[in-house]
Enzyme design. Structure first.
Site, short mmCIF file in Angstrom:
data_model
loop_
_atom_site.label_atom_id
_atom_site.label_comp_id
_atom_site.label_asym_id
_atom_site.label_seq_id
_atom_site.Cartn_x
_atom_site.Cartn_y
_atom_site.Cartn_z
N HIS B 266 0.84 -1.20 0.00
CA HIS B 266 0.00 0.00 0.00
C HIS B 266 0.87 1.24 0.00
CE1 HIS B 266 -3.01 2.89 1.09
NE2 HIS B 266 -3.95 1.98 1.04
N ARG B 330 -2.96 1.11 -6.32
CA ARG B 330 -1.96 0.99 -5.27
C ARG B 330 -0.62 0.47 -5.76
NH1 ARG B 330 -6.01 -1.32 -0.54
NH2 ARG B 330 -7.02 0.71 -0.23
#
Lengths: 248, 639, 236
Positions: B266, B330
């Site tokens: 992330h 992401r």
């Protein structure tokens, strides 16, 4: 930095416990309190001793697992924070910290700093829900809910069930926890059909679990990591009384 | 081994409808004769346990936490996607489906993803009915925000605690069933083995974490809803207790493990501050709605952010991906951040960080609005770093956040072992090689509320209810319990010198370096060697104090790390064998001129499903080819 | 639903008994306010005013005894509910922290932690007070004090009070008891609003300061009489 820790050690539920002293040196002020506990536990393991049992999981203040009283204050000295969100910069170099488990009859100690908080689950099982089976729901926008109401419900629903309210209360009362749930569901239109029954059942389950009663000091509110307001207790007191009035 | 995904026939949009119309059913009177075990009580587990109990099945639910409410779904911040199109901005089931499959870089199963998009709308309805306080407009209608990888606003949220509110909704539904005696709840119980007999999953072995008691539980079906395995990396946004033991034990009993190398990194997490660090904290992707990512244009520019003039800042996401900008998916955003740091333009003490700047948003919206949207995240940032993001930009860096891989399941969410179902993050099914933001909550609840109630019935209708059994007296249960017992003894008997955390930290470092944001053949081969060596050391020098007969957290951790040490090797193996780049899996050997993933659809448009073949033996790679009937494989572009 | 099967259970639950404490407490607060208003007639220009008031009460026995019965019930309910809650509270916290948290943070105030003590002393005081001025058995000479009002011989309450408070020890005890009443009400009066559910964030400040003011007024009002006697405002 250096800290002196006095930690409650208790081998099991029916064993006596006592405070034991540990000195830690070379700590970094940016370390979290639980990371310091990790450091201590690794040291104890290397010394062939049993590490301190303590609960923790998400380490970002939302799961409600961590539960320690630091110097008699549940979750330590900071407002609006769980134990895992306490960083060593909150303490003075060389300070002595006494670390104890939650103290309340309804939360018996299982080992060291780990307590049994299942009483909260039993209260929830008694009525902390809206009875809607999967698949029965109407369209989500079918029932408008004002922004204010939704926000208030969220504030109550934000409770993480950590038990700090009980731990801080001189009476070991769970009223802030129960009030938060009663209010969350009681504020929303979806929660109205079961509103009376819910508050009655949850209060009865709360009493049965051996929690004390509110004597209106609001220590619960002061230590609540989600800053849930003790106003909700007033709301619950009112809801409870109204639930006994027929046809209202 | 031939992998049959059992995808229903017919056009994509009708598959789930047709399936539901023809699914085999268990009559209401018969449902109570079946016993179902649900392991894990996060979004997938709690919603499944509650929904199945409502239908009338007898359910036993297990979690290692002290309460089902603590599962790590609770920490999801940003939101949950649903194709409601309440914003009238062009959303539809089809578009959510397409965004998800494209976001996953065309490595997920078309039919599963379509179904996910389809039931997404029911999830929101269900949650609202349960009392989830989603954000609202003044008029009382639900509001939405945008998330990465989408050009519509379809993300529903409850301030910065959407996962908490959804989990509490599912937990309340579960609590209701427990209170009514339809679900038997076993908190503080960890599943340590799966019992397979006659080729079917028939039960589990658990350890009571308070008194160490081992117990076998029999059932007609076992549902694993135990989440992902990202904690193999040690530092991650996962909860400290999140582990792979349940799925890894099932894998060792024959369940195939699919795409283990697909791990999501992330982009927006708080950077590491020191060696002692135990956990990385996510700053919700929703921040990228208003925050702008930048680094200095010149390498080695160490001036504080405020002193770097506008023209010397590189808003790298906006520059490279103008049409999605800061909301690039992401994997792409993470890699871009890594690249600018590798160029020496990273910020912060370690140089491993980029700025996420809100000054433009504060100027445009005012501090009050920014506060309303993100106050809890800003507070969290302040708590951890001691810095105020209202005054100076946040520093962020990518961190392990989710695993797309997991146990292989078919369209019914059943693994290759009959009777073993896998839901939520624990399975591999819906996100391909990269998951879009706000899709994990959607998948967990889709599986638990709306898929498993149908597919489980289809399976059970073909099984004779086994009725109450004394599990401990059956050979398979007895043997599995003994295996668990031996394993615990083995962990306790090493009596070496090093605490388990040390091995875990080392494993994490190997995986992060060799099987992280960027991978090479050489690195992966080296990683496998390193892990094998570490595993050997683990079994020689581990120190687990205490006994197996009481609450022993070191023992719990040791068992989980032992499993990570096996899984870690498989992750590297999978990354090595997948000789292409796709989504999160970036093999440096396979990149475009611009440094993006170069997929090899001819040879790798497939699911790799690994079969366990014994301790110390190489796992066997099976393949499920991915057939795309309705979408054409395109090169992902967010430019 | 017409009949309410839950009602008997009300008195068993924590919140039910808290309501009993609050409602009985509210009634008792009402009583002390009226009582104080009656007492302050001591300061009227002539002793006749308070003596007439006393005579009025005595000659309406139905009202007087009705009121006394209600008071007795309220006191009994207040004590019963409060003590049963206090007993449970102690049981619910069998072990305390080795180190106590900061009082300021945990809102530990002297008034709130001494409710049982202040309540007990006040109860003792009330009993003494009844023996002293109502039954007049502490000093039987009070029974003989008479004066003439509108041509009738009536009990001279004014003189009795002055005589009673002329003894510094007794006056001191009265003032001490009123001090404890101040403490008891400072926490108790504010708590009533919480228990009956009309306190919230905006009202809390008004409630807190209102309770403080009420407690202070009652303390000053009641204490003013023994103080005035000791200062020699009235002569015997």
């Amino acid at each position: 930095m250096k800290l002196h820790l006095k930690i409650w050690r208790q081998p099991g539920k029916d064993h006596p416990g006592k405070l034991e002293m540990y000195d830690l040196d070379g700590l970094n002020p940016d370390m979290s309190f639980l990371e310091m506990m990790d450091v201590l536990n690794d040291r104890l393991t290397r010394e062939g001793k049993e590490p301190v049992a303590f609960e923790h999981d998400c380490r970002e203040g939302i799961c409600g697992s961590c539960a320690m009283a630091i110097n008699g204050e549940p979750h330590g000295p900071n407002d609006g924070a769980t134990t895992c969100q306490v960083y060593l910069r909150s303490f003075k170099d060389g300070e002595t910290l006494t670390v104890e488990p939650w103290r309340a009859r309804a939360f018996p100690v299982l080992k060291d700093l780990v307590t049994d908080r299942s009483a909260f689950d039993r209260i929830m099982q008694a009525g902390g829900f809206i009875s809607v089976n999967t698949g029965q729901a109407p369209d989500a926008n079918a029932m408008p809910i004002g922004k204010e109401t939704a926000e208030q419900a969220f504030d109550a629903a934000h409770c993480i069930g950590c038990g700090a309210c009980v731990a801080a209360c001189r009476n070991g009362s769970a009223m802030l926890f129960v009030a938060a749930k009663v209010s969350h569901l009681g504020l929303l239109p979806q929660g109205q059909p079961e509103r009376k029954q819910r508050v009655r059942r949850m209060v009865e389950a709360m009493d049965a679990a051996g929690f004390g009663n509110c004597s209106n000091q609001y220590a619960c509110e002061a230590v609540c990591p989600k800053e849930i307001s003790a106003d909700l207790i007033a709301r619950m007191n009112r809801d409870y009384a109204l639930s006994l009035v027929p046809k209202l | 081994m031939k992998l049959d995904a059992r995808v229903p026939a017919g056009p994509l949009a009708d598959k789930w409808k047709n399936f539901k119309a023809s699914v085999r059913l268990v009559s209401p009177a018969n449902k109570r004769k079946y016993e179902v075990i649900v392991v894990g009580t996060g979004l997938a587990g709690a919603s499944a346990a509650a929904s199945l109990a409502e239908l009338g099945y007898r359910v036993k639910a297990f979690c290692f936490h002290d309460s089902p409410r603590r599962a790590h779904s609770i920490a999801a911040q940003g939101g949950i996607n649903a194709a409601k199109n309440y914003q009238n901005d062009g959303d539809s089931v089809r578009r959510l489906f397409y965004d998800t499959i494209k976001g996953g870089d065309f490595r997920s199963r078309e039919a599963n993803v379509y179904r996910l998009a389809e039931v997404s709308v029911n999830i929101i309805d269900q949650c609202v009915a349960q009392g989830v306080p989603f954000a609202r407009e003044y008029g009382g209608m639900l509001t939405n925000r945008s998330f990465g990888g989408a050009q519509v606003s379809r993300t529903f949220y409850a301030r910065g605690a959407t996962g908490q509110q959804l989990l509490l909704g599912a937990y309340s539904a579960l609590s209701r069933q427990i209170g009514q005696g339809r679900v038997q709840m076993f908190p503080r119980h960890e599943m340590l083995d799966l019992v397979v007999a006659d080729g079917k999953a028939q039960g589990i072995v658990t350890r009571n974490l308070v008194n160490g008691e081992l117990k076998a539980h029999a059932a007609d079906a076992v549902l694993l809803c135990t989440g992902g395995y990202g904690n193999a990396y040690y530092l991650s946004t996962y909860a400290r207790g999140s582990n792979a033991t349940a799925i890894w034990r099932a894998h060792r009993r024959g369940a195939l493990f699919a795409n283990p190398c697909f791990t999501q990194i992330h982009p927006t997490c708080i950077p590491v501050s020191g060696e002692y660090q135990s956990k990385l904290t996510l700053m919700s992707e929703s921040l990228r709605n208003d925050g702008r990512c930048w680094v200095p244009k010149h390498a080695g520019d160490r001036r504080p952010a405020g002193l770097i003039p506008e023209e010397e800042r590189d808003y790298f996401l906006e520059r490279i991906y103008p049409s999605y900008g800061n909301l690039a998916p992401r994997d792409i955003a993470s890699r871009a951040a890594k690249r600018v740091c590798d160029e020496g333009r990273g910020v912060g003490k370690s140089g491993l960080g980029v700025y996420l700047d809100f000054s433009e948003a504060i100027g445009r919206l005012g501090q009050k609005t920014v506060q309303e949207r993100y106050a809890n995240l800003f507070d969290m940032y302040h708590e951890i770093t001691g810095e105020s993001a209202y005054e100076a930009p946040m520093r962020i860096f990518p961190a392990v956040h989710y695993t797309m891989g997991g146990l292989w399941v078919d369209y019914h969410l059943m693994s290759n072992l009959p009777g073993l179902f896998v839901l939520g993050e624990a399975n591999f099914s819906d996100h391909g090689a990269n998951r879009l933001g706000a899709s994990a909550l959607m998948q967990g609840l889709a599986d638990g509320y709306f898929v498993i109630p149908y597919t489980l019935g289809d399976y059970l209708s073909q099984q004779k209810p086994s009725g109450p059994r004394n599990a401990a007296e059956t050979e398979a249960f007895w043997a599995a319990t003994e295996d668990v017992q031996n394993r615990i003894r083995k962990l306790l008997e090493v009596r070496g010198g090093r605490p388990v955390s040390e091995f875990h930290r080392q494993l994490g470092k190997i995986l992060w370096d060799q099987c992280g944001m960027s991978r090479t053949r050489k690195g992966l081969e080296q990683g496998i060697e390193q892990i094998r060596q570490l595993r050997k050391e683990f079994w020689e020098d581990l120190n687990v104090p205490g006994s197996g007969e009481d609450l022993n957290q070191s023992l719990e951790k040791a068992g989980r790390v032992a499993d990570f040490l096996e899984l870690g090797e498989l992750m590297c193996r999978d990354a090595l064998e997948r000789d292409e780049s796709c989504g999160c899996h970036f093999r440096e050997e396979h990149q475009t001129a611009e440094g993006e993933c170069a997929r090899k659809d001819d040879s790798f448009a497939q699911v790799a499903a690994w079969e366990y073949s014994g301790e110390g033996k190489a796992a066997v790679r099976h393949v499920e080819p991915l057939k795309y009937e309705e979408v054409s494989l395109a090169t992902r572009s967010y430019k | 639903m017409s009949a309410n099967p839950q009602f008997p259970g009300f008195l068993r639950t924590s919140i039910g008994r808290k309501w009993v404490v609050a409602v009985s407490g509210l009634f008792l607060i009402g009583f002390v306010i009226i009582h104080m208003a009656g007492n302050l007639q001591m300061f009227a220009a002539t002793p006749d005013v308070i003596n007439r008031y006393a005579y009025f009460l005595k000659t309406n026995p139905l009202m007087l005894w009705g009121f006394r019965l209600a008071l007795l019930t309220a006191v009994a309910a207040h004590i019963w509910a409060a003590l049963s809650l206090a007993r449970e509270n102690r049981a619910a916290k069998p072990v305390n922290y080795a180190v106590a948290g900061r009082k300021s943070r945990l809102h530990v105030t002297l008034a709130s932690v001494t409710m049982v003590i202040s309540g007990t002393v006040i109860l003792g005081f009330v009993i003494f007070h009844l023996l002293h001025f109502t039954a007049q058995v502490v000093d039987r000479s009070y029974q003989e004090m008479e004066t003439v009002l509108d041509g009738k011989a009536v009990h001279d309450v004014h003189r009795m009070v002055v005589a009673g408070f002329s003894k510094p020890l007794i006056s001191a005890f009265y003032i001490l008891a009123m001090g404890l009443l101040f403490f008891h009400l400072r926490h108790g009066a504010a708590s009533v609003f919480q228990t009956i559910g009309i306190r919230d964030r905006t009202l809390s400040r008004v409630i807190e300061s209102g309770s403080w003011a009420l407690a202070a007024i009652l303390f000053l009002g009641f204490s003013s009489i023994p103080v005035a006697v000791l200062l020699g405002v009235w002569k015997l």
